[in-house]
Design a protein around this motif. Structure first.
Motif, PDB file in Angstrom:
ATOM      1  N   PHE A 273     -12.186 -41.669 -74.006  1.00 20.06           N
ATOM      2  CA  PHE A 273     -13.079 -41.351 -75.129  1.00 20.06           C
ATOM      3  C   PHE A 273     -12.362 -40.576 -76.236  1.00 20.06           C
ATOM      4  CE2 PHE A 273     -14.539 -37.013 -75.912  1.00 20.06           C
ATOM      5  CZ  PHE A 273     -13.895 -36.319 -74.911  1.00 20.06           C
ATOM      6  N   PHE A 274     -11.361 -39.756 -75.877  1.00 13.58           N
ATOM      7  CA  PHE A 274     -10.750 -38.893 -76.887  1.00 13.58           C
ATOM      8  C   PHE A 274     -10.013 -39.688 -77.974  1.00 13.58           C
ATOM      9  CE2 PHE A 274      -7.485 -35.857 -78.386  1.00 13.58           C
ATOM     10  CZ  PHE A 274      -8.343 -34.917 -78.926  1.00 13.58           C
ATOM     11  N   PRO A 275      -9.185 -40.695 -77.627  1.00 11.28           N
ATOM     12  CA  PRO A 275      -8.569 -41.483 -78.711  1.00 11.28           C
ATOM     13  C   PRO A 275      -9.605 -42.141 -79.624  1.00 11.28           C
ATOM     14  CG  PRO A 275      -7.482 -41.935 -76.619  1.00 11.28           C
ATOM     15  CD  PRO A 275      -8.694 -41.113 -76.301  1.00 11.28           C
TER      16      PRO A 275
ATOM     17  N   ILE B 238      -8.425 -33.940 -60.742  1.00 16.96           N
ATOM     18  CA  ILE B 238      -9.840 -34.059 -61.093  1.00 16.96           C
ATOM     19  C   ILE B 238     -10.493 -35.278 -60.440  1.00 16.96           C
ATOM     20  CG2 ILE B 238      -9.627 -35.453 -63.181  1.00 16.96           C
ATOM     21  CD1 ILE B 238     -11.802 -32.326 -62.785  1.00 16.96           C
ATOM     22  N   ALA B 239      -9.725 -36.342 -60.202  1.00 16.02           N
ATOM     23  CA  ALA B 239     -10.319 -37.565 -59.645  1.00 16.02           C
ATOM     24  C   ALA B 239     -10.918 -37.339 -58.254  1.00 16.02           C
ATOM     25  CB  ALA B 239      -9.276 -38.683 -59.612  1.00 16.02           C
ATOM     26  N   PRO B 240     -10.216 -36.709 -57.316  1.00 16.29           N
ATOM     27  CA  PRO B 240     -10.847 -36.480 -56.005  1.00 16.29           C
ATOM     28  C   PRO B 240     -12.083 -35.602 -56.103  1.00 16.29           C
ATOM     29  CG  PRO B 240      -8.463 -36.177 -55.890  1.00 16.29           C
ATOM     30  CD  PRO B 240      -8.816 -36.287 -57.330  1.00 16.29           C
ATOM     31  N   LEU B 241     -12.081 -34.641 -57.040  1.00 16.90           N
ATOM     32  CA  LEU B 241     -13.250 -33.778 -57.174  1.00 16.90           C
ATOM     33  C   LEU B 241     -14.460 -34.555 -57.675  1.00 16.90           C
ATOM     34  CD1 LEU B 241     -11.635 -30.551 -58.690  1.00 16.90           C
ATOM     35  CD2 LEU B 241     -12.475 -30.922 -56.362  1.00 16.90           C
ATOM     36  N   ILE B 242     -14.233 -35.436 -58.671  1.00 12.67           N
ATOM     37  CA  ILE B 242     -15.346 -36.235 -59.202  1.00 12.67           C
ATOM     38  C   ILE B 242     -15.893 -37.171 -58.124  1.00 12.67           C
ATOM     39  CG2 ILE B 242     -15.919 -38.039 -60.866  1.00 12.67           C
ATOM     40  CD1 ILE B 242     -14.183 -36.676 -62.885  1.00 12.67           C
ATOM     41  N   VAL B 243     -14.999 -37.750 -57.316  1.00 10.47           N
ATOM     42  CA  VAL B 243     -15.455 -38.598 -56.208  1.00 10.47           C
ATOM     43  C   VAL B 243     -16.233 -37.771 -55.198  1.00 10.47           C
ATOM     44  CG1 VAL B 243     -14.666 -40.003 -54.264  1.00 10.47           C
ATOM     45  CG2 VAL B 243     -13.605 -40.280 -56.505  1.00 10.47           C
ATOM     46  N   LEU B 244     -15.776 -36.523 -54.947  1.00  5.22           N
ATOM     47  CA  LEU B 244     -16.476 -35.641 -54.005  1.00  5.22           C
ATOM     48  C   LEU B 244     -17.869 -35.292 -54.509  1.00  5.22           C
ATOM     49  CD1 LEU B 244     -16.286 -33.841 -51.430  1.00  5.22           C
ATOM     50  CD2 LEU B 244     -15.405 -32.030 -52.916  1.00  5.22           C
ATOM     51  N   TRP B 245     -17.986 -35.061 -55.832  1.00  6.27           N
ATOM     52  CA  TRP B 245     -19.274 -34.664 -56.405  1.00  6.27           C
ATOM     53  C   TRP B 245     -20.243 -35.838 -56.525  1.00  6.27           C
ATOM     54  CZ3 TRP B 245     -16.250 -31.880 -60.844  1.00  6.27           C
ATOM     55  CH2 TRP B 245     -15.732 -30.677 -60.348  1.00  6.27           C
ATOM     56  N   PHE B 246     -19.717 -37.025 -56.889  1.00  3.14           N
ATOM     57  CA  PHE B 246     -20.608 -38.148 -57.227  1.00  3.14           C
ATOM     58  C   PHE B 246     -20.526 -39.315 -56.251  1.00  3.14           C
ATOM     59  CE2 PHE B 246     -19.691 -35.903 -61.212  1.00  3.14           C
ATOM     60  CZ  PHE B 246     -20.984 -35.643 -61.643  1.00  3.14           C
ATOM     61  N   GLY B 247     -19.736 -39.191 -55.184  1.00  2.02           N
ATOM     62  CA  GLY B 247     -19.706 -40.225 -54.163  1.00  2.02           C
ATOM     63  C   GLY B 247     -18.719 -41.341 -54.451  1.00  2.02           C
ATOM     64  N   PHE B 248     -18.863 -42.429 -53.668  1.00  2.00           N
ATOM     65  CA  PHE B 248     -17.916 -43.532 -53.747  1.00  2.00           C
ATOM     66  C   PHE B 248     -18.461 -44.723 -54.549  1.00  2.00           C
ATOM     67  CE2 PHE B 248     -16.629 -41.069 -50.122  1.00  2.00           C
ATOM     68  CZ  PHE B 248     -15.240 -41.132 -50.142  1.00  2.00           C
TER      69      PHE B 248
ATOM     70  N   MET C 257     -13.818 -29.547 -80.641  1.00  2.00           N
ATOM     71  CA  MET C 257     -12.497 -30.144 -80.507  1.00  2.00           C
ATOM     72  C   MET C 257     -11.621 -29.450 -79.452  1.00  2.00           C
ATOM     73  SD  MET C 257     -11.596 -32.917 -81.775  1.00  2.00           S
ATOM     74  CE  MET C 257     -12.094 -34.179 -82.932  1.00  2.00           C
ATOM     75  N   PRO C 258     -11.615 -28.092 -79.401  1.00  2.00           N
ATOM     76  CA  PRO C 258     -10.809 -27.467 -78.337  1.00  2.00           C
ATOM     77  C   PRO C 258     -11.259 -27.883 -76.943  1.00  2.00           C
ATOM     78  CG  PRO C 258     -11.394 -25.861 -80.014  1.00  2.00           C
ATOM     79  CD  PRO C 258     -12.182 -27.084 -80.328  1.00  2.00           C
ATOM     80  N   VAL C 259     -12.574 -28.048 -76.769  1.00  2.00           N
ATOM     81  CA  VAL C 259     -13.081 -28.485 -75.461  1.00  2.00           C
ATOM     82  C   VAL C 259     -12.591 -29.899 -75.148  1.00  2.00           C
ATOM     83  CG1 VAL C 259     -15.160 -28.921 -74.095  1.00  2.00           C
ATOM     84  CG2 VAL C 259     -15.108 -27.017 -75.711  1.00  2.00           C
ATOM     85  N   PHE C 260     -12.655 -30.772 -76.150  1.00  2.00           N
ATOM     86  CA  PHE C 260     -12.207 -32.147 -75.936  1.00  2.00           C
ATOM     87  C   PHE C 260     -10.702 -32.204 -75.654  1.00  2.00           C
ATOM     88  CE2 PHE C 260     -15.900 -33.450 -78.870  1.00  2.00           C
ATOM     89  CZ  PHE C 260     -16.771 -33.497 -77.787  1.00  2.00           C
ATOM     90  N   VAL C 261      -9.950 -31.387 -76.360  1.00  2.00           N
ATOM     91  CA  VAL C 261      -8.498 -31.379 -76.128  1.00  2.00           C
ATOM     92  C   VAL C 261      -8.194 -30.879 -74.715  1.00  2.00           C
ATOM     93  CG1 VAL C 261      -6.325 -30.316 -76.826  1.00  2.00           C
ATOM     94  CG2 VAL C 261      -7.927 -31.119 -78.563  1.00  2.00           C
ATOM     95  N   ILE C 262      -8.911 -29.839 -74.307  1.00  2.00           N
ATOM     96  CA  ILE C 262      -8.706 -29.322 -72.940  1.00  2.00           C
ATOM     97  C   ILE C 262      -9.053 -30.393 -71.906  1.00  2.00           C
ATOM     98  CG2 ILE C 262      -9.612 -27.658 -71.257  1.00  2.00           C
ATOM     99  CD1 ILE C 262      -9.883 -25.659 -73.570  1.00  2.00           C
ATOM    100  N   SER C 263     -10.094 -31.181 -72.189  1.00  2.00           N
ATOM    101  CA  SER C 263     -10.473 -32.234 -71.238  1.00  2.00           C
ATOM    102  C   SER C 263      -9.351 -33.249 -71.027  1.00  2.00           C
ATOM    103  CB  SER C 263     -11.734 -32.951 -71.721  1.00  2.00           C
ATOM    104  OG  SER C 263     -11.447 -33.796 -72.834  1.00  2.00           O
ATOM    105  N   GLN C 264      -8.506 -33.411 -72.050  1.00  2.00           N
ATOM    106  CA  GLN C 264      -7.407 -34.367 -71.927  1.00  2.00           C
ATOM    107  C   GLN C 264      -6.196 -33.778 -71.221  1.00  2.00           C
ATOM    108  OE1 GLN C 264      -8.035 -37.696 -73.002  1.00  2.00           O
ATOM    109  NE2 GLN C 264      -9.984 -36.583 -72.927  1.00  2.00           N
TER     110      GLN C 264
END
Length: 262
Positions: A137-139, A113-123, A99-106
């Motif tokens: 996913f958290f709710p 984080i969005a530009p980083l995910i696009v950088l890692w996984f492309g367009f 749960m602490p990990v999931f809360v931190i993710s939110q």
């Protein structure tokens, strides 16, 4: 209840929303006309609607990739939330660990984080799926775990005395008890899904409402930005309505309770 009796009830249910939205649009239109604001600063609703109609082909073409990312990301979100909710329900110690990990993710800012995910996984589609899943996913996880915990102890005790295994008790008692909570979480999460997909496209994509909004913003076309926002809102309302419909079809007794609270 006869349909002739239900129609006035439906009209009464939606009339306040229609009136409030109409009043807001009328106030907006009046303010723009009285203040004489240029469309580049604040376009009137009539101009936004006119531009949305004129650009309907481009808006529809960019809505489809956004809808694909939304549905794929939300499906992944539901699967992830269900798997982790079952794990947490069967192994309670995992709640303290995960749960602490999931809360931190939110708490991660999407703008970072969005530009980083696009950088890692492309367009492609994958980064959009990941971002939509991250947002929604958290709710769903919280709703499911809360729903399992709401199971009446007497039902579980009865099943235990009948020799039901842990998995059978989960399927027969805990899973059905979570349905109202599941659909409550579904209605909350689905409103975030379209926004998550648009934000992912905004960070980097070839097509989609996010890219359409970005291009319109760069060309100082506030009317086109708001036209795309209008389409986004309509998509969200459509998905929300489908979630409500699924809830009513799955739990018709809840609809009966709403119609007849006595």
């Amino acid at each position: 209840m006869p349909r002739s009796v239900r129609l006035p009830g439906l009209a009464a249910r939606f009339l306040p929303a229609i009136l409030s939205v109409g009043a807001l649009l009328a106030a907006w239109e009046s303010y723009v006309r009285i203040a004489g604001l240029p469309p580049a600063t604040l376009p009137a609703p009539s101009r936004v609607l006119a531009q949305a109609f004129a650009e309907r082909a481009a808006l529809l073409a960019n809505s489809w990739p956004t809808l694909q990312a939304t549905l794929a990301g939300f499906a992944a979100s539901l699967l992830i939330a269900f798997v982790f909710s079952v794990l947490i329900d069967f192994v309670p110690r995992l709640r303290s660990a995960l749960m602490p990990v999931f809360v931190i993710s939110q708490t991660l800012p999407l703008v970072a984080i969005a530009p980083l995910i696009v950088l890692w996984f492309g367009f492609g589609l994958l980064p959009k799926i990941l971002l939509v899943a991250l947002v929604t996913f958290f709710p769903m996880l919280v709703a499911l775990t809360r729903g399992y915990a709401a199971t009446e102890p007497e039902i579980e005790e009865l099943l235990t005395t009948m020799g039901a295994s842990r998995w059978k008790r989960f399927c027969a008692a805990r899973l059905p008890s979570s349905l109202p909570y599941f659909f409550a979480g579904l209605r909350i999460s689905i409103t975030y899904a379209v926004v998550g997909a648009i934000f992912a496209e905004y960070a980097g994509a070839a097509r989609g409402l996010g890219i359409y909004i970005l291009n319109a913003k760069n060309n100082f076309r506030a009317d086109l930005v708001l036209a795309a926002v209008l389409v986004s809102a309509l998509l969200t309302l459509l998905l929300f309505s489908l979630a409500v419909l699924a809830e009513r079809l799955t739990m018709p007794w809840h609809r009966a309770n709403e119609d007849d609270p006595e």
